[in-house]
Motif scaffolding. Structure first.
Motif, PDB file in Angstrom:
ATOM      1  N   ILE A   1      77.750  81.911  42.022  1.00 24.69           N
ATOM      2  CA  ILE A   1      77.289  80.698  42.690  1.00 24.69           C
ATOM      3  C   ILE A   1      78.109  79.510  42.190  1.00 24.69           C
ATOM      4  O   ILE A   1      78.864  79.623  41.226  1.00 24.69           O
ATOM      5  CB  ILE A   1      75.781  80.441  42.444  1.00 24.69           C
ATOM      6  CG1 ILE A   1      75.509  80.181  40.958  1.00 24.69           C
ATOM      7  CG2 ILE A   1      74.941  81.596  42.946  1.00 24.69           C
ATOM      8  CD1 ILE A   1      74.063  79.776  40.676  1.00 24.69           C
ATOM      9  N   ASN A   2      77.953  78.364  42.843  1.00 24.14           N
ATOM     10  CA  ASN A   2      78.663  77.160  42.416  1.00 24.14           C
ATOM     11  C   ASN A   2      77.688  76.024  42.169  1.00 24.14           C
ATOM     12  O   ASN A   2      76.510  76.101  42.542  1.00 24.14           O
ATOM     13  CB  ASN A   2      79.729  76.764  43.442  1.00 24.14           C
ATOM     14  CG  ASN A   2      79.140  76.545  44.827  1.00 24.14           C
ATOM     15  OD1 ASN A   2      78.298  75.669  45.016  1.00 24.14           O
ATOM     16  ND2 ASN A   2      79.573  77.342  45.806  1.00 24.14           N
ATOM     17  N   PRO A  45      70.443  85.206  50.599  1.00 27.19           N
ATOM     18  CA  PRO A  45      71.828  84.990  51.019  1.00 27.19           C
ATOM     19  C   PRO A  45      72.659  84.342  49.912  1.00 27.19           C
ATOM     20  O   PRO A  45      72.146  83.570  49.097  1.00 27.19           O
ATOM     21  CB  PRO A  45      71.681  84.048  52.223  1.00 27.19           C
ATOM     22  CG  PRO A  45      70.293  84.284  52.731  1.00 27.19           C
ATOM     23  CD  PRO A  45      69.465  84.589  51.513  1.00 27.19           C
ATOM     24  N   ALA A  46      73.946  84.642  49.889  1.00 26.50           N
ATOM     25  CA  ALA A  46      74.837  84.155  48.833  1.00 26.50           C
ATOM     26  C   ALA A  46      74.888  82.633  48.769  1.00 26.50           C
ATOM     27  O   ALA A  46      75.103  82.052  47.702  1.00 26.50           O
ATOM     28  CB  ALA A  46      76.241  84.721  49.033  1.00 26.50           C
ATOM     29  N   GLU A  47      74.698  81.978  49.914  1.00 25.31           N
ATOM     30  CA  GLU A  47      74.815  80.515  49.962  1.00 25.31           C
ATOM     31  C   GLU A  47      73.509  79.790  49.640  1.00 25.31           C
ATOM     32  O   GLU A  47      73.426  78.549  49.730  1.00 25.31           O
ATOM     33  CB  GLU A  47      75.305  80.076  51.346  1.00 25.31           C
ATOM     34  CG  GLU A  47      74.339  80.353  52.490  1.00 25.31           C
ATOM     35  CD  GLU A  47      74.463  81.752  53.077  1.00 25.31           C
ATOM     36  OE1 GLU A  47      73.883  81.986  54.158  1.00 25.31           O
ATOM     37  OE2 GLU A  47      75.130  82.602  52.450  1.00 25.31           O
ATOM     38  N   THR A  48      72.461  80.500  49.242  1.00 20.13           N
ATOM     39  CA  THR A  48      71.162  79.893  48.941  1.00 20.13           C
ATOM     40  C   THR A  48      71.279  78.813  47.876  1.00 20.13           C
ATOM     41  O   THR A  48      71.988  78.976  46.884  1.00 20.13           O
ATOM     42  CB  THR A  48      70.174  80.974  48.448  1.00 20.13           C
ATOM     43  OG1 THR A  48      69.998  81.949  49.475  1.00 20.13           O
ATOM     44  CG2 THR A  48      68.816  80.365  48.095  1.00 20.13           C
ATOM     45  N   ASP A 101      65.741  77.826  47.963  1.00 16.96           N
ATOM     46  CA  ASP A 101      65.511  76.842  49.013  1.00 16.96           C
ATOM     47  C   ASP A 101      65.588  77.528  50.380  1.00 16.96           C
ATOM     48  O   ASP A 101      66.519  77.309  51.152  1.00 16.96           O
ATOM     49  CB  ASP A 101      66.540  75.720  48.902  1.00 16.96           C
ATOM     50  CG  ASP A 101      66.232  74.557  49.828  1.00 16.96           C
ATOM     51  OD1 ASP A 101      65.051  74.376  50.183  1.00 16.96           O
ATOM     52  OD2 ASP A 101      67.166  73.826  50.215  1.00 16.96           O
ATOM     53  N   ASP A 102      64.569  78.356  50.652  1.00 17.91           N
ATOM     54  CA  ASP A 102      64.532  79.111  51.905  1.00 17.91           C
ATOM     55  C   ASP A 102      63.398  78.665  52.812  1.00 17.91           C
ATOM     56  O   ASP A 102      63.051  79.346  53.778  1.00 17.91           O
ATOM     57  CB  ASP A 102      64.399  80.609  51.611  1.00 17.91           C
ATOM     58  CG  ASP A 102      63.148  80.943  50.802  1.00 17.91           C
ATOM     59  OD1 ASP A 102      62.411  80.002  50.425  1.00 17.91           O
ATOM     60  OD2 ASP A 102      62.907  82.132  50.536  1.00 17.91           O
TER      61      ASP A 102
END
Length: 350
Positions: A189-190, A139-142, A82-83
């Motif tokens: 990821i979560n 990015p890690a939060e993607t 989701d970029d």
């Protein structure tokens, strides 16, 4: 009177069908473009949505106004970061091939297969995520979505995914019916970075702007549906009463409707959720109708000419073709145990 709009988004086309009293009263097909190279395979989400919008708009207005339910079937194993680019990596994307080959040698590969029911293979979103994380490409939060989530957000405003499609990601716990904490922890990821999970019969309201755009009724509801593979198996089961099916499209698959999880570490068959009572177990082959595409590219000056001539050639050819046989190479890389043919024409396992 109930009128159903079915929307199937596959690898090569979007298919639309309006059904009333078990009769197909309208259908259309819209081609989809795949981009990339030998390793990278993706579709452009904005193009896909534009084609879908055009297809629905082309339906007779009177029919659109009578639709009471919309349901979706989508291809499995898609992954979309989701970029803002809406770049959807498909099952055929092989960027993760080397990464997943290394992972296969670990004990976790066996464990994760038992959790998810998804073969350990480059096709899966698990493998793609593993590769992307390894290369630090995002990015890690993607947040990570796929075809079903893209479509559901377009129609309802919700990034949601059904249990069936989720169970083909390699990230889903097939027994617990939730994202696997173990697998997500391994990937770093979560669950908040993935879509909300719902059952395959979950209904939603249309966004007002979508309802107005297509002149749908205020009562029209959206049912999230399932994956294309499980729905193909269920359609066969529903129409014939037989639990086993063979489907041949671009590729092919043998599937079995079952009410229990069946997994085999050696064969790496898949086992995916269908509904609260049924699962679908089976194995695919990368060859199906694509054999005709190969013939068109190699046996004719122009592919279009091949397809134009084929019906006449088949009609004029004697049944049995005077003993001529063509044995296409059955690519078993997604299903190791397939039946091949030796020089002595005896069946053997390859």
């Amino acid at each position: 009177m109930s009128i159903f709009l079915g929307i199937d988004i596959g690898t090569t086309a979007i298919k639309l069908g309006i059904i009333q009293e078990n009769q197909l009263i309208y259908s259309s097909e819209l081609p989809l473009q795949t981009y990339g190279d030998e390793r990278i395979k993706y579709q452009a989400g904005e193009e896909l949505l534009a084609s879908l919008q055009a297809g629905i708009s082309a339906m007779p207005q009177q029919l659109r106004q009578q639709i009471t339910t919309i349901g979706f079937s989508t291809a499995m194993h898609s992954l979309m970061p989701d970029d803002g680019k809406k770049q959807i990596f498909l099952w055929s994307d092989l960027q993760a091939a080397e990464t997943i080959d290394r992972f296969k040698q670990t004990n976790l590969a066996t464990h994760f297969y038992e959790i998810s029911g998804t073969p350990i293979h480059a096709m899966s979103p698990f493998a793609k995520l593993l590769y992307f994380q390894e290369k630090k490409l995002y990015p890690a939060e993607t947040h990570w979505y796929g075809l079903k989530e893209l479509i559901m957000e377009y129609f309802t405003g919700n990034f949601v995914i059904d249990y069936s499609t989720a169970s083909a990601t390699g990230l889903f716990d097939l027994k617990k019916k939730q994202w696997s904490d173990e697998i997500l922890d391994y990937l770093g990821i979560n669950a908040e970075q993935l879509a909300q999970l719902v059952d395959t019969n979950q209904a939603f309201k249309l966004l007002p702007k979508i309802r107005d755009l297509f002149d749908f009724s205020a009562d029209t509801q959206v049912v999230i549906g399932a994956s294309d593979g499980t729905l193909a198996a269920y359609a066969s089961y529903y129409s014939t009463g037989r639990s086993a099916s063979l489907t041949i499209g671009t590729s092919a698959a043998v599937r079995q409707i079952t009410n229990a999880i069946h997994l085999d570490q050696e064969k790496q068959n898949f086992c995916y959720y269908l509904n609260e009572d049924l699962l679908v177990s089976g194995a695919p082959s990368n060859n199906g109708g694509v054999v005709l595409a190969w013939a068109a590219n190699h046996l004719a000056d122009h592919p279009a000419q091949f397809y134009q001539m084929l019906p006449t050639l088949l009609k004029e050819t004697t049944i049995g073709a005077k003993g001529l046989r063509f044995w296409p190479y059955l690519n078993g890389e997604r299903a190791p145990c397939l039946i091949g043919v030796t020089k002595s024409k005896e069946a053997s396992v390859i």
